[in-house]
Design a protein around this motif. Structure first.
Motif, mmCIF file in Angstrom:
data_model
loop_
_atom_site.group_PDB
_atom_site.id
_atom_site.type_symbol
_atom_site.label_atom_id
_atom_site.label_comp_id
_atom_site.label_asym_id
_atom_site.label_seq_id
_atom_site.Cartn_x
_atom_site.Cartn_y
_atom_site.Cartn_z
ATOM 1 N N GLN E 315 46.047 39.061 31.369
ATOM 2 C CA GLN E 315 46.466 37.701 31.692
ATOM 3 C C GLN E 315 47.875 37.655 32.281
ATOM 4 O O GLN E 315 48.165 36.845 33.148
ATOM 5 N N TYR E 318 48.014 37.918 35.884
ATOM 6 C CA TYR E 318 47.702 36.722 36.675
ATOM 7 C C TYR E 318 48.987 36.106 37.208
ATOM 8 O O TYR E 318 49.075 35.689 38.365
ATOM 9 N N HIS E 337 50.726 29.197 34.761
ATOM 10 C CA HIS E 337 49.953 30.054 33.866
ATOM 11 C C HIS E 337 50.798 30.561 32.696
ATOM 12 O O HIS E 337 50.267 30.839 31.630
ATOM 13 N N HIS E 341 48.798 29.973 29.406
ATOM 14 C CA HIS E 341 48.399 31.161 28.658
ATOM 15 C C HIS E 341 49.124 31.217 27.317
ATOM 16 O O HIS E 341 48.549 31.619 26.302
ATOM 17 N N GLY E 390 39.647 30.057 31.379
ATOM 18 C CA GLY E 390 39.953 29.149 32.476
ATOM 19 C C GLY E 390 38.858 28.131 32.689
ATOM 20 O O GLY E 390 38.511 27.810 33.828
ATOM 21 N N SER E 399 45.725 26.340 35.773
ATOM 22 C CA SER E 399 46.428 27.445 36.407
ATOM 23 C C SER E 399 45.470 28.311 37.206
ATOM 24 O O SER E 399 45.781 28.752 38.314
ATOM 25 N N LYS E 400 44.278 28.531 36.667
ATOM 26 C CA LYS E 400 43.299 29.324 37.426
ATOM 27 C C LYS E 400 42.966 28.643 38.757
ATOM 28 O O LYS E 400 42.829 29.274 39.799
ATOM 29 N N TRP E 401 42.850 27.360 38.677
ATOM 30 C CA TRP E 401 42.530 26.578 39.869
ATOM 31 C C TRP E 401 43.585 26.791 40.941
ATOM 32 O O TRP E 401 43.297 27.090 42.090
ATOM 33 N N LEU E 419 39.918 37.513 40.868
ATOM 34 C CA LEU E 419 40.116 36.409 39.938
ATOM 35 C C LEU E 419 38.800 35.973 39.308
ATOM 36 O O LEU E 419 38.700 35.821 38.096
ATOM 37 N N SER E 423 37.533 36.515 35.416
ATOM 38 C CA SER E 423 37.189 35.398 34.546
ATOM 39 C C SER E 423 35.867 35.674 33.854
ATOM 40 O O SER E 423 35.683 35.389 32.674
ATOM 41 N N ASN E 426 36.553 37.984 31.148
ATOM 42 C CA ASN E 426 37.161 37.274 30.018
ATOM 43 C C ASN E 426 36.086 36.654 29.149
ATOM 44 O O ASN E 426 36.087 36.784 27.931
#
Lengths: 132, 81, 275, 501, 493
Positions: E315, E318, E337, E341, E390, E399-401, E419, E423, E426
């Motif tokens: 993470q 990222y 993030h 996170h 996410g 944040s992922k967006w 990415l 995910s 994850n």
């Protein structure tokens, strides 16, 4: 040839002082006996004193005590050329005293080492330390 | 100044110095060291450094030698080099 | 080790010989050392300090500060030797041996027992050696003259070779001679350890104290001119007297330090039995 | 009175040394107050002097009232003003801190011990303050002789190490004396400033070069620069705590001061760096010194001995920095004299406390110290951080300048050596911390045990008189770090001649 | 940019240091913990009080000491620093509460020392956040390294010792070995270390090779960011008590690492310089590798905390990846993030700790059916996991967006793939555990159906953080606002 001879003879003092110094230095490093090292150390110091005294020498000059000193008041004009250079003498008085002081401490340490290890030979002492 | 004397003493000094380092007896070394100091003292008198010579005579040839003898007396005369 | 020693000695010697080529010729009156500072000393000493022996004047006045530390060096050597060697172990041994000097009879004294009150007993121990009467007597006769000479050397340092160091060493040597010719105990009877040690310090203290006095009187440290009002002389004679005072200090310090170092060295710090 | 500060700095300890000695024979109780009072006056005057120098510039003090080339004069500029303050403060703090351990170790000879102690400080201060090359030699011998005495008091191997130190020290001092003789024969003068004035005409002379080399070698022997370092570790290790925490921070640093004084004042930077052109090999020697010091320290299993090898490495820092031949490096070297003196004092004082309590500094002795002596160890950690070079302790900032100097000089070997030695210091000190922290191991399986599970060693801290100076020095380490900017701008920058860029 | 001089940043740093003497001297646990709470609260308030000023676009400056020109010990609060300080100081309060529950429940030893170094570590964290230049940042970074060492090795056994060694070796070794020389070389090139909006190295005129070397040294040198290959200290450091792992390894230590890396990329070198030299690729590559490898390793772990540790490694990258993209959206995503996170991961760690307190179990294979016994904890765990993956309704989604948008903006399709794939990974390592915790067959369950949660001091904080994680989706201000302000000032857009 005569030139070289005269150079060598003229600077004889310098050569001798270097020789003595190297004898002393060699003794400090290479001798095995602690007291011998101390002897070497003193020779080393004396050599330097010899060097300094040699600096002060002046051709045709006398000892650095003003003449006609007793009782009279007029010294007349003093010419520097008549007397040898006193400054190195002063310095070397100090150096001699420092030398004897160092000698005293060095000998005291040697006695202490002897009391501890019962020998003055460096290699024997080191062998004893390694055994511990 | 008489230079032959000078040269002679200088040479002697070196010999005595080597001698005091070579002799296989610490008491002998101490005495030879006294002689060395005395030679030096002579040399300096020749050079006109009377005060230094005086000091060397009393300190170097006198007291130093006594110190050496005292220390050797308290330790040992034995040496291998 | 021998090879390293040889290499080091040869290298250093080589450097020195190489550099000696650039020196001014030996005993050249025109060398920088002979022409730069020293003429001032030679020519001005009388005017400025009224001392004919230039070495004494430079030693105790122009470069008096050096000399003060030189005395301190001797003193610290004395302290160092004392600290290193002096052992204050149990003083009384189980049994002691005494010899009656007149008859040669040896007496054994056990712990707690007292010796008959007499000066004729002499303690003997492991290091005791029978003394030669001739040596003893001659030395005893010589010692006062040696000491007299020592005093002369200190006092006459202004006019002839000599001064505090030489005189002090000679005075010290006289006591050392006593210790050698008799034994250490005899010498210690004359100069007790405590007195000896304290006088070493007092000798240096005379020197440094004189300097500090000058400082207190408003001039720089060791500027003997400041003593003029105290001594009731002009400033030049004040310098001359100041030199004498510090020479006496040097003499005291050197004399007693020499005795002190010798006593410690020769007795291995036990201070009761000597060379 | 302030015009007499230069004299007071040296004379007061000298007189006190004698008085302490006499007091030792009369009443031992007077020794400590006299010694501390004298060192206090000395520290006060040297700090006062430093501020005077900052405000008024160079101060010349004529001993005996004689003008400089004739008589001996003191010459106080920014460089030695700074070093003076450090030396006197270090000596003062250590005197207070070591009271108990001295009384403990030498109950019979307190007077003599303090006399040597104070005289040694006199010698060191004199070396720093004097402006006369020969006078420096005499003072050097005072510092050395007293040092031999102080070091040999440790007994055991102490005497042999002290004797070796004496041989090396005498050779070093004699070399220095010889070098001064060479300068004298060529110039006819002994006053440093005067020599510096005469020398430029003689820069091509072989004798002058020899004088420079001989002086340097002499000073290097005295400061234990790498190939000549053999005497140092044993001598400092077997010395009693009170001596080692005086000798270790000061002697090497003062000798480095002498070296820098010769480079900057007696010989100009122009001569030292450009005409001689020996900087590169010397910096490489310093690199070897640093690396070897660090490696040898790794090998040791005794805290005190380990620290002595770190000193060897630190000497490499300063010699290298001074010989980089640029302004930043020289700044770093001078700054490191100050910082290293302070941080060495800090760690050695902490070691003194440890030895006082647990009677030894071998690694086995250190177990559980964080619980036993938390305050001492706290200060030790600060000192260690400074040695590693963690900001904001002062050790970081001198390292900063040293590395900057290396980068400017393009000498990346020196930079790598500095970083390497920092990393080794991390390993060294955290090894100590681990032992003090973890050992003896407790089995901590099962977290449910009640609180009293650990056999907690009772706290057994050193006396307050030893702790307070230790804390003071630990705080000073951080303060000096934060005020580095002022020290550099106001003092060191002025101390370095303009010619050096 | 408007600046005002204020002592507030210094106070924020010092407030936790100032309670250290009180903590160290007090023997009564209640007094000690009360003081910790007070300090945490005051610190949070001070940080919060600066927020309006920062949101107005003003920066707060305070200089302690300047030792060479351009390299002072100086604070400068900007939007990004504010973001990080806000996260860490708010989480300190929650963690303190949790620590009390955890430490008391386990009757841990040396609690005084624990709270003392915790406070010091927090000071250092906020110090890093407010640093105005590389020197100050390095100072607090080192301070944090050494302050966390006693926390990591809290148990004082052999395992703690070897982990502590590893921790120091990596963290201090890289900072002294890489950051320090790189920092000094930078200083000698430019004569300043002051963070600039365009990076102070921009005008140095150094060659591409040198810039690249320096960038690598600085990015990898801040090894707390755990970019491979300097990552393996992080799983090792999991021997610490769980609150330490939670705050330090989800928030303070590792975030200080990525924060420093982001600072290096944006304020030391500057996006324009890196774009023109095309050096972002190196960072993106390293980060991508770390993400994928970290996720795969996490997949194979059985220890809950170790799994979380590897998840953290992935993470963190990222953030680095987002900033390394050098596109505005990507940078915003990376910065946000940090906050998202932090809240998500701290929930997970709290849950792991709570499970350990209640059951003494460390491995996931021993926790089948735990959802029935500790429903609140496991629900919070589920929310935290969603946030990390996410997925809505959690803050991690935002944040992922942004990161995805950023990769599109930078036209880096491989990054987009990374990415999305990560995910997926994850989800792959979180969901089976959650599933088996709640929905395992009764005969498989290892726990009885009676509800027996950890002490309230443990449970309440994790519920709070879980709720915050959800709230952050709907109200991501002020974090997004701060991040976009920072990005604006960097790109000048």
């Amino acid at each position: 040839m005569a030139d070289i001879v005269s150079t060598v003879v003229d600077n004889y003092n310098y050569w001798i002082y270097i020789t003595l110094m190297m004898i002393g230095l060699y003794a400090i490093i290479a001798k095995n006996n602690l007291v011998k090292k101390i002897v070497g150390m003193n020779i080393f110091q004396t050599a330097i004193i010899l060097f300094y005294v040699s600096i002060g020498v002046k051709r045709g000059a006398t000892i650095p005590i003003l003449e006609h000193a007793h009782g009279s008041h007029g010294y007349g004009v003093v010419h520097a050329a008549e007397y040898v250079n006193p400054l190195p003498h002063v310095l070397m008085l100090t150096a001699i005293v420092v030398g004897v002081a160092t000698l005293g401490v060095a000998l005291a340490l040697a006695i202490k080492v002897y009391n501890e290890y019962n020998t003055l030979e460096e290699d024997e002492i080191l062998a004893q330390i390694r055994e511990e | 100044m008489v230079w032959p004397i000078d040269l002679a003493i200088l040479t002697l000094v070196v010999m005595v110095a080597i001698g005091s380092l070579m002799v296989k007896d610490l008491l002998g070394a101490a005495i030879l060291f006294g002689a060395y100091s005395f030679m030096m003292c002579l040399l300096w008198t020749v050079m006109g450094a009377v005060d230094v010579a005086f000091t060397e005579a009393s300190v170097g040839a006198g007291v130093s030698t006594v110190f050496f003898v005292g220390a050797v007396f308290r330790t040992s005369r034995r040496t291998r080099d | 080790m021998k090879i390293i020693g040889l290499i080091v000695a040869v290298l250093t010697g080589g450097l020195l010989v190489y550099a000696a080529g650039d020196f001014p010729a030996w005993s050249d009156p025109a060398s920088p050392a002979s022409t730069y500072l020293s003429p001032h000393f030679i020519e001005k000493t009388i005017e400025e300090t009224s001392v004919p022996n230039i070495v004494t004047a430079v030693l105790a006045d122009y470069r008096g500060f050096d000399t003060m530390f030189e005395t301190t060096v001797i003193f610290s050597a004395g302290v160092a030797v004392f600290l290193l060697l002096r052992t204050s172990g149990p003083k009384t041994q189980q049994t002691r041996l005494y010899r009656h000097q007149l008859t040669g009879v040896t007496v054994r004294i056990k712990e707690g027992a007292e010796l008959p009150p007499s000066d004729n007993f002499e303690r003997i121990d492991r290091f005791w050696t029978p003394h030669d009467l001739i040596i003893k007597t001659v030395c005893r006769l010589l010692i006062p003259f040696i000491q007299l000479f020592g005093l002369y050397v200190i006092a006459h340092g202004h006019h002839s070779p000599g001064g505090g160091f030489q005189g002090g060493v000679i005075l010290g040597a006289s006591i050392i001679l006593l210790a050698i010719s008799h034994d250490l105990r005899t010498a210690i009877k004359r100069v007790a350890e405590k007195l000896d040690a304290v006088l070493c310090a007092i000798g240096v203290l005379i020197y440094a104290g004189t300097g500090a006095l000058c400082l207190l009187l408003g001039l720089n440290f060791l500027d003997y001119k400041a003593l003029a009002p105290v001594l009731h002389v002009d400033s030049i004679m004040a310098r001359s007297h100041g030199i004498l005072i510090v020479e006496i200090g040097v003499g005291v310090a050197v004399m007693f330090t020499m005795i002190w170092i010798y006593s410690n060295l020769s007795s291995g710090g036990k201070y009761n039995q000597g060379l | 009175m302030s015009s007499q500060y230069p004299a007071l700095i040296v004379v007061v300890p000298l007189l006190a040394g004698l008085l302490v000695f006499i007091a030792g024979w009369v009443n031992k109780k007077w020794c400590f107050p006299i010694a501390v009072a004298a060192l206090g006056i000395s520290a006060y005057s040297s700090i006062g002097l430093l501020f005077r120098v900052i405000n008024e510039g160079v101060i010349v003090y004529k001993m005996g009232g004689w003008d400089p080339p004739m008589g001996i004069s003191y010459y106080v500029d920014h460089l030695n003003g700074l070093v003076l303050a450090v030396v006197s403060v270090v000596a003062f703090l250590n005197a207070i801190a070591s009271k108990r351990s001295i009384e403990d170790e030498f109950p019979d000879n307190i007077g003599a011990f303090y006399a040597l102690y104070v005289l040694m400080v006199t010698g060191l201060l004199g070396i720093v303050v004097t402006g006369d090359a020969f006078n420096l030699y005499v003072l050097l011998e005072i510092a050395a002789l007293t040092g031999y005495g102080l070091i040999a008091m440790g007994g055991g191997r102490g005497s042999l190490s002290a004797l070796n130190y004496l041989y090396m020290g005498t050779i070093g001092a004699c070399f220095y004396l010889l070098g001064v003789g060479y300068l004298y024969i060529m110039t006819g003068s002994l006053n440093m400033v005067d020599i510096a004035r005469i020398l430029p005409d003689l820069y091509q002379s072989k004798a002058v070069m020899a004088a420079f080399i001989i002086c340097m070698v002499g000073v290097w022997i005295k400061m234990a620069f790498f190939p000549l370092h053999a005497w140092l570790p044993n001598a400092y290790t077997y010395a009693p705590s009170a001596s080692s925490s005086l000798v270790a921070p000061l002697v090497t640093k003062v000798m480095i001061y002498v070296m820098i004084r010769f480079i900057l004042t007696v010989f100009t930077p122009e001569y030292s760096f450009n005409i001689l052109a020996v900087s590169q090999p010397i910096v490489w020697l310093a690199v070897i010194a640093i690396v070897m010091g660090a490696l040898l320290a790794l090998k040791e299993r005794n805290l005190k001995k380990m620290l002595t090898y770190i000193i060897v490495a630190e000497v490499g820092y300063m010699v290298g920095g001074a010989w980089l031949g640029n302004r930043v490096g020289m700044t770093g070297a001078i700054l490191h004299i100050v910082n290293d003196a302070l941080m060495t004092l800090c760690v050695f004082m902490a070691v003194g406390n440890i030895v006082y309590k647990v009677k030894g500094a071998d690694f086995e002795n250190l177990q559980g110290l964080f619980r036993k002596m938390p305050f001492t160890m706290g200060a030790f950690v600060v000192g260690a951080m400074s040695m590693i070079g963690v900001p904001p302790t002062c050790g970081f900032f001198s390292k900063w300048y040293l590395i900057s100097g290396a980068i400017q000089a393009g000498h990346y070997g020196f930079m790598v050596a500095l970083v390497f030695s920092s990393l080794v210091n991390v390993v060294l000190f955290f090894r100590i911390f681990e032992i003090c922290y973890y050992e003896p191991f407790s089995d901590h399986h099962g977290h449910g045990d009640e609180h009293g599970h650990h056999p907690e060693p009772a706290m057994d801290e050193a006396p307050v008189t030893m702790l307070v100076p230790l804390f003071v020095i630990a705080v000073i380490l951080v303060l000096v770090g934060l005020y580095t900017g002022d020290i550099v701008n106001q003092i060191i920058d002025v101390a370095i001649p303009k010619g050096l860029v | 940019m408007e600046t005002i001089v204020s002592i507030k940043p210094l106070l924020a740093v010092l407030v936790s240091l100032m309670v250290v003497p009180i903590l160290a001297s007090s023997r009564a646990p209640n007094v000690r913990e009360a003081w910790t709470f007070v300090a945490a609260g005051v610190k949070f308030l001070i940080v919060l009080s600066m927020l309006p000023t920062i949101l107005k676009g003003t920066e707060i400056v305070y200089t302690i000491a300047e030792f060479v020109p351009g390299a002072a010990i100086q604070f400068r609060v900007d939007a990004f620093g504010m973001l990080f300080a806000l996260v860490s100081s708010s989480l300190w309060i929650i963690t303190t509460a949790y620590s009390i529950g955890y430490m008391r429940a386990l009757k841990e030893h040396s609690q005084t020392r624990y709270f003392v170094f915790f406070a010091v570590a927090l000071s250092a964290t906020v110090g890093v956040a407010f640093s105005a230049n590389l020197l100050t940042m390095y100072l607090f970074y080192e301070m944090l390294s050494f302050a966390t060492y006693p926390l990591v090795t809290h148990h004082q056994d052999k395992e703690a010792r070897s982990s502590g060694r590893k921790y120091l070796l990596y963290i201090v070794g890289t900072s002294i070995g890489l950051v320090l020389p790189a920092m000094l070389i930078c200083y000698n090139l430019t004569g300043t270390l002051e963070f600039g909006k365009q990076g102070f190295m921009a005008g140095a005129g150094a060659s591409k090779g040198l810039i690249g070397l320096l960038m690598v040294m600085l990015v990898f040198g801040f090894a707390k960011a755990a970019i491979m290959p300097f990552h393996s200290w992080l799983p090792a450091a999991m021997v610490a008590p769980t609150p330490v792992s939670a705050l330090l390894h989800a928030v303070a230590v590792v975030k200080v690492g990525v924060f420093s890396v982001v600072r290096v990329i944006t304020c030391v070198f500057g996006t324009n310089l890196l774009l023109s030299l095309d050096l972002g690729t190196i960072i993106v590559f390293a980060a991508s590798v770390t993400i994928l490898v970290g996720s795969f390793i996490a997949l194979s772990q059985d220890g809950l905390k170790r799994m979380l540790a590897f998840s953290t490694i992935a993470q963190l990258s990222y953030v680095v990846l987002g900033v390394g993209l050098l596109s505005p959206k990507g940078m915003t995503g990376g910065m946000v993030h940090i906050a998202m996170h932090a809240f998500g991961k701290i929930t997970l760690f709290f849950c792991a700790g709570a499970i350990f307190v209640a059951t003494g179990k460390k491995n996931m294979s021993d926790m089948v059916g735990i959802g029935r016994r500790m429903p609140i904890t496991m629900t919070a765990f589920f929310i935290g996991a969603l946030s990390i993956i996410g997925m809505p309704p959690c803050g991690g989604f935002i944040s992922k967006w942004y990161l995805v948008l950023g990769s599109l903006q930078a036209q880096q399709i491989p990054v987009l793939v990374v990415l999305l794939f990560s995910s997926l990974l994850n989800a792959a390592y979180f969901m089976p555990f959650v599933y088996r915790a709640f929905f395992c067959k009764p005969e498989e369950a290892m726990f009885e159906n009676t509800i027996k949660e950890a002490p309230p001091f443990c449970v309440v904080p994790l519920v709070v953080t879980a709720i915050i994680s959800i709230i952050l989706l709907f109200y991501p201000q002020p974090f997004v606002r701060l991040a976009s302000m920072m990005v604006q000032s960097i790109t000048g857009a």
